[in-house]
Scaffold this motif. Sequence first.
Motif, PDB file in Angstrom:
ATOM      1  N   ILE A  50      -4.437   0.126   4.966  1.00  0.00           N
ATOM      2  CA  ILE A  50      -4.417   1.650   4.561  1.00  0.00           C
ATOM      3  C   ILE A  50      -3.155   2.050   4.834  1.00  0.00           C
ATOM      4  O   ILE A  50      -2.612   2.964   4.226  1.00  0.00           O
ATOM      5  N   MET A  51      -2.280   1.374   5.670  1.00  0.00           N
ATOM      6  CA  MET A  51      -0.956   1.690   5.889  1.00  0.00           C
ATOM      7  C   MET A  51       0.071   1.139   5.027  1.00  0.00           C
ATOM      8  O   MET A  51       1.351   1.186   5.123  1.00  0.00           O
ATOM      9  N   ASP A  52      -0.515   0.265   4.171  1.00  0.00           N
ATOM     10  CA  ASP A  52       0.478  -0.773   3.056  1.00  0.00           C
ATOM     11  C   ASP A  52       0.695   0.414   1.835  1.00  0.00           C
ATOM     12  O   ASP A  52       0.242  -0.144   0.810  1.00  0.00           O
ATOM     13  N   PHE A  53       1.572   1.394   2.182  1.00  0.00           N
ATOM     14  CA  PHE A  53       1.875   2.134   0.843  1.00  0.00           C
ATOM     15  C   PHE A  53       2.623   1.517  -0.213  1.00  0.00           C
ATOM     16  O   PHE A  53       3.631   0.689   0.358  1.00  0.00           O
ATOM     17  N   GLY A  54       2.506   1.834  -1.206  1.00  0.00           N
ATOM     18  CA  GLY A  54       3.552   1.286  -2.240  1.00  0.00           C
ATOM     19  C   GLY A  54       4.684   2.156  -2.501  1.00  0.00           C
ATOM     20  O   GLY A  54       4.987   3.183  -1.495  1.00  0.00           O
ATOM     21  N   GLY A  55       5.549   2.099  -3.255  1.00  0.00           N
ATOM     22  CA  GLY A  55       6.637   2.757  -3.587  1.00  0.00           C
ATOM     23  C   GLY A  55       6.296   3.641  -4.626  1.00  0.00           C
ATOM     24  O   GLY A  55       5.241   3.848  -5.140  1.00  0.00           O
ATOM     25  N   MET A  74      -1.326   6.723  -3.278  1.00  0.00           N
ATOM     26  CA  MET A  74      -0.423   6.337  -2.243  1.00  0.00           C
ATOM     27  C   MET A  74       0.001   4.848  -2.700  1.00  0.00           C
ATOM     28  O   MET A  74       0.623   4.275  -1.908  1.00  0.00           O
ATOM     29  N   GLY A  75      -0.146   4.496  -3.769  1.00  0.00           N
ATOM     30  CA  GLY A  75       0.301   3.049  -4.348  1.00  0.00           C
ATOM     31  C   GLY A  75      -0.504   1.804  -3.790  1.00  0.00           C
ATOM     32  O   GLY A  75      -0.053   0.876  -3.861  1.00  0.00           O
ATOM     33  N   SER A 233      -9.708  11.743   7.786  1.00  0.00           N
ATOM     34  CA  SER A 233      -8.699  11.395   6.812  1.00  0.00           C
ATOM     35  C   SER A 233      -8.200  10.026   7.042  1.00  0.00           C
ATOM     36  O   SER A 233      -7.429   9.497   6.224  1.00  0.00           O
ATOM     37  N   LEU A 234      -8.338   9.365   8.292  1.00  0.00           N
ATOM     38  CA  LEU A 234      -7.747   8.231   8.552  1.00  0.00           C
ATOM     39  C   LEU A 234      -8.619   7.006   8.454  1.00  0.00           C
ATOM     40  O   LEU A 234      -8.108   5.968   8.639  1.00  0.00           O
TER      41      LEU A 234
END
Lengths: 291, 329, 536, 322
Positions: A50-55, A74-75, A233-234
């Motif tokens: 879930i923390m693996d946001f894109g650019g 969030m990509g 939300s997490l």
Amino acid sequence: MPIDKVTTFQRIKNAFSVLYGNKTGFAGFLILCFFLFIAVFGPFIKPYDIMDFGGAEDILRPPSFEHLLGTDDMGRDILGGLIAGSRISLLVGVMATVLSMFLGAAIGLGAGYFGGFIDAVLMRLTDIFLVLPWLPLVLVLAAILGANLWNIILVIGLTSWAGTARVVRAQTLSVKERTYVERARSLGSSNLRVILRHILPNVFPVIFANTVLIAAVAILSETTLSFLGLGDSLNQSWGMMLHYAFECGAASIGAYWFLLPPGICVVLVVLGFTFLGYALDEWINPQIRKR
Amino acid sequence: MSTPLLEVRDLKTHFHTKEGIAKAVDGISFEVYEGASFGFVGESGCGKTTAALSIIKLLPENGKIEGGQVLFRGEDLAAKSDEEIRLRRWKDISIIFQGAMNSLNPVMKISKQITEAIRLHEDISIPESRKRVKGLFTQVGLNPALLDQYPHEFSGGMKQRVMIALALACNPLLVIGDEPTTALDVMVQAQILDLLEDLRRSLHLATILISHDLSVIFDACERLAVMYSGKIVEMGNSREVYTRPAHPYTRKLVAAFPDLELEKQRKTGKRTLGKSIAGDPPNPLGRISGCKFHPRCEWADKRCSEEDPVSMEIGADHHVFCWKWDKIG
Amino acid sequence: MFVSPSFRISKKLGLILLIALLAVSAFSTVLKVGWTVEPDSVSPFIAYNLPAAEVFLLLYDPLVALNDQEEPAGKIAETWELSEDQLTWTFNLHEGIRWHDGEPLTAEDVKFTYELFINTGLGLFSGFLNGIESIECPDDFTVMIHTAEPKANMLMGNTPILPKHIWETVAEEDLELWENEPAVGSGAFAFLEWRKGEYLRLKANADYFFDKPKVEEVVFILFANNDTLAQALKTGEISAAVNINPMQLPQLSQSPNLLAVSSPGYGFTQLAFNCWESEDSKGHPALLDKRIRQAIDWALDKQAILDMTYLGQGEVGTTLIPPILQKWHYKPGDSELRVYNPEKANALLDAAGYLMGNRKIRVDSQGNELNFRLYLRSSNTQEIKAGQMIKKYLQAVGIEVSIETVDDGLLMDLIYADAEFDMFIWGWGTDVDPTTILNVMSTNEIFGLSDCFYSNEEYDRLLSLQASQMDVTQRQETVFAMQRILYEDSPYAILFYDNEFQAVRTDLFSGWKRIPEKGAFFFTINANNYVTVTPK
Amino acid sequence: MSSRYLGNKIAQALITIFIVLCINFFLFRIMPGDPLSMLMRNPRASQQAIQKAKEFYGLDQSLPVQFGRYLQDLLKLDFGVSFMFKKPVTEVIGGKVGPTLLLLGVSEIMAIVLGIYLGIVAASHRGKIVDIGTISVSLLLYSLPTFLLGMVLILIFSVYWGLFPSTGMVTAAARYATLWRQFLDLLSHLFLPAITLALTLIGEYGMLMRSSLLEVLSEDFIVTARAKGLREREVIRKHGYPNALLPVVTAISINLGLTIAGAIQVETVFSWPGIGRLMYDALNNRDYPLLQGIFLLVCICVIVANLFSDLLYMVLDPRVKS
């Protein structure tokens, strides 16, 4: 919702039993197996963080070869989110159901077995929970407890047991009159023992059949709560995905790939539980249907 | 005997279920004479109710008359359209259902339920029809003041009387009683049967009674048919069949009432429960060749399992469908 | 066979379309502005949020307003002069101004208003009046204001002048509960109706002394979310929208009838730390060490966060005053500037005595772990996104973050009532004058406005110094110095200066102008757009 | 006998209302956060001002005293003053009841009429394609979260086709040339939310009517009616409906609690200015008095609806009277 919906379930089920026979039950079973498989083996199918946001360039990309269902706000890969979300949604569904069943069974058994004053008090309580408007109550409870996964489970469990309690009580009353129960009581078995050894096994099918139906309601509830912003939300459940889709205006910017997949998953799982619930009901205890 | 009012020939009624075709009535023939009483007896599920309902085509959606004739005063009702039959219902043939249960609409006043039937078939005013209902109430032994009550305000016996009044509303020629006394206690049961008998005589009605209770049929009917799995296995004069049961099934039925002293039963108000018959009634969907009873019959031989038994006249108005009837001791 | 049903359907659709068309054909002399937050009040003593400030600009006039170039321009005061000693201001008021209820506006109103704000200390504006010693009214249209020190921001505050004849009936201790509805002002628009949760209607002041509005009414319509807001703009149900979702900007820009802008805003979003050096503080003690705070600042890829939350629309944050205030914004030099650099963060954390522990979390010599509570407002998706990213970045340098989402009210309690937090995210809006925002960080404001409980004597000294520096260059120096202190101490890690996203319909109204040149239409330094915009 | 039944039901309803009152009061007192901080936005509020505000809202008393005052005020129909709106709660709620009633009323009527009609059609084509279709659609609607349905409808009807507005009850602050236009405006705004809510209910009512009618049609008295020679249509109309409607009527009144859940979602999605949205806003702003007022109102409505359904049942079903 849980309470009223259960009776509706019952009716829908009756209708279905006439039409489809156990094929639907099997379909429900398959749907649930599919999602269960995904929930259990999700990390192996498609690792997701879930923390693996894109650019910036990854935000809300439409479906492509790389991202079969596109990306979210969030990509992140939506397919991955769905798979990870299945764990949360199913967890909430199952845990809330277990809690609800435990409460419903305990109160129903207690009321039915002991009768008298205890029965009156417990049933009064049940009636109140049947009457209280569900969503306002849940909203208030969720606000009091704070939005995290376990509180949501708690809230859903605490508010959805009344229907079960009634059914279990009715069944307990009929089982109680049976001769071997009478005998066990007259032989001086403790109440707890009689309940656990003699009554529970007979009431269990009713509880079990109800369980699957409550699970569907629990998942719907989690989705609704999350949507209204009272979700965790997490921990990204399908409901939270829908919440974020709504928040980022996915509908009006035409990002259907963010809105539809989690919606479809919720619908499928709820359908799956409904189908299975009806089939189990028929299989375990045909006379329930006549109620 | 007079001419038959109703003559049923080789009637076949089948139910189409998702598991297959159930031959509920599988080729039966019988006659009912004007003003006479006829009875069907048999275990539940043997097709006796279906046989009776087939007469006025009052079958569930999946039930269909597949063959045979139902000649009512010479007209074949089975060949008539639903609409034609509908107009004949109640006017010619009415039915008394198990009134103690749910045969009356719970949210409609009794008077309304009866006048509805009258006004459907006759062009008379409401006050007139109400007057008729009052008369009917008196006739069946009910207080006409109760006319505008709802069904739930009546006891089981009273409801049954209402049902009878309802059945008589259009002065029919034939009244079918489908388990009319089941679920009533024995005292009331007897009263109702007596009432029916009185009415039959005074109004010159023909009646067909259906019951699983042999004692009721023996007691109330001049002639009877014993049914088993969609077929008549024995038919004839009640006394004759009672005293000389020929079919193994009938014998067992009769034997199941060892103490068949009906008068005594009535007086004491006690019901002797019959012994049950060994084995299960056949699955209506099953395809048993030959005599349907042979799997439960201790005298059955190869022929019984291969060939359908034919009707054999074994006395005055006494027929039996059994290959072995004369071999049984 | 297929023709007739589809024909019927299309007929039905046509009918429905007609209904929809009829429905939206409203009068275009009403300027409808959609927003997603409404004022917390129309009483200047109760209101604290930005929409309220915007509404005050329309309802009331200040003595001196700001023109589009951020320069003071006459409003209620036609002219003004400052005495030689820089301690007495004389304002000459316009004659013949009337309140919306018809009463004349006089110098007494000004005196009354200023004194009320000063005496109560309530509301957004009282801070601007710091340093005023006494006010006198030699005649009905002259106001003389005496200050103890020179007052640098005298002309900057937009402080609304209130009608004395109304407010004098309210007891001072009741001010905080008196809702001021309907509000009576002297501004370009008069209060008409406020249906809370729905809309706020203002009507043009026909007797307005200055430029009269070209529209008949301004209606602010509250939308439950950005999504419906954007749609209403597209359908023409509203003519302008503020607080647009940045995601919708590309789509809105494509529409020929719309002018959508992303412009630098007067504010910033920050990650605040609990800096309270007190026994009573419930914050994590490690955060009292500025090296840890700096390390956190080093560890954050703010550009990535800005990209993710606002699609890169804005500027990475550094100091307390946003760059749109060119005169006051301090840009840290290359040697000071902290740009995403996890190694620097690690080095600082090592230096502070927190070494990487077994669980990939740093611990001090006593074994205390570096784990911080981070509070986020559940109502703000952007802040939640930022929080999640911050958690990730801090994890990478061995700091554990546990996120809790709470509603706005609860967060206010946690901060202002108990100092019960380690970190949180929210933002501040700023004025044209730097005093207000700089004041937030002063020691005086602990248990006042200060949300990070920061205290620095030198900073406090400079704060009062700049307030009296009439020379812009000198004042600039002081303001820069203050920002330098704050940047060094980093009680906030300022994440970004997020842009304002606004859009207006060019087919319904003409005369839109951005204030200042690259700025936005609304929520700017003045209310000029509402007055000059013309219905087509 | 019937008065005893009635008395019993009313007593039960009163007990339930009292318990709801207690829940209502104490539940809201244990909500986190200080309501005063929402009430007084000014962080520098003087102690006097805070004290004054506390007194004004009755927050300075002990809980039992507050409870006593609360009950007393309720008897006077005084629900307190909303923190958010700073107006009497009754006034605030009063302004929002209309829109919700309109929304609920229109969608309930649509759902009842269409649902019952669908149920009848399905029941009379039992097992046929119409029936299967009705059941499938009903089940799908049941499984679909209300808010999602609303969003999908917005996507289709507002975003892609631009047929209907997606927000609010009227074009905000519009002025209308004629009353008729005003009505059309309301209608076009009402369309999507009402359809959304109605759709979620239609399936339920349809299923309810279908199974109820099928159950009734399998009853013995239907056979009696047929035997009497009534046409099939008459059988269903005269004997089928009156009996089949009984459970449906009850279910619809009891369903109100569920409908309110739907209304909250629909009002949130469509920004409908009703009780549902008000509740959501009150929750976010921790406006206790308002929340309590709404919660109480909703509970009482549901309880009264239940009572009403009992009474209605008494009128419709002669069996209940004894």
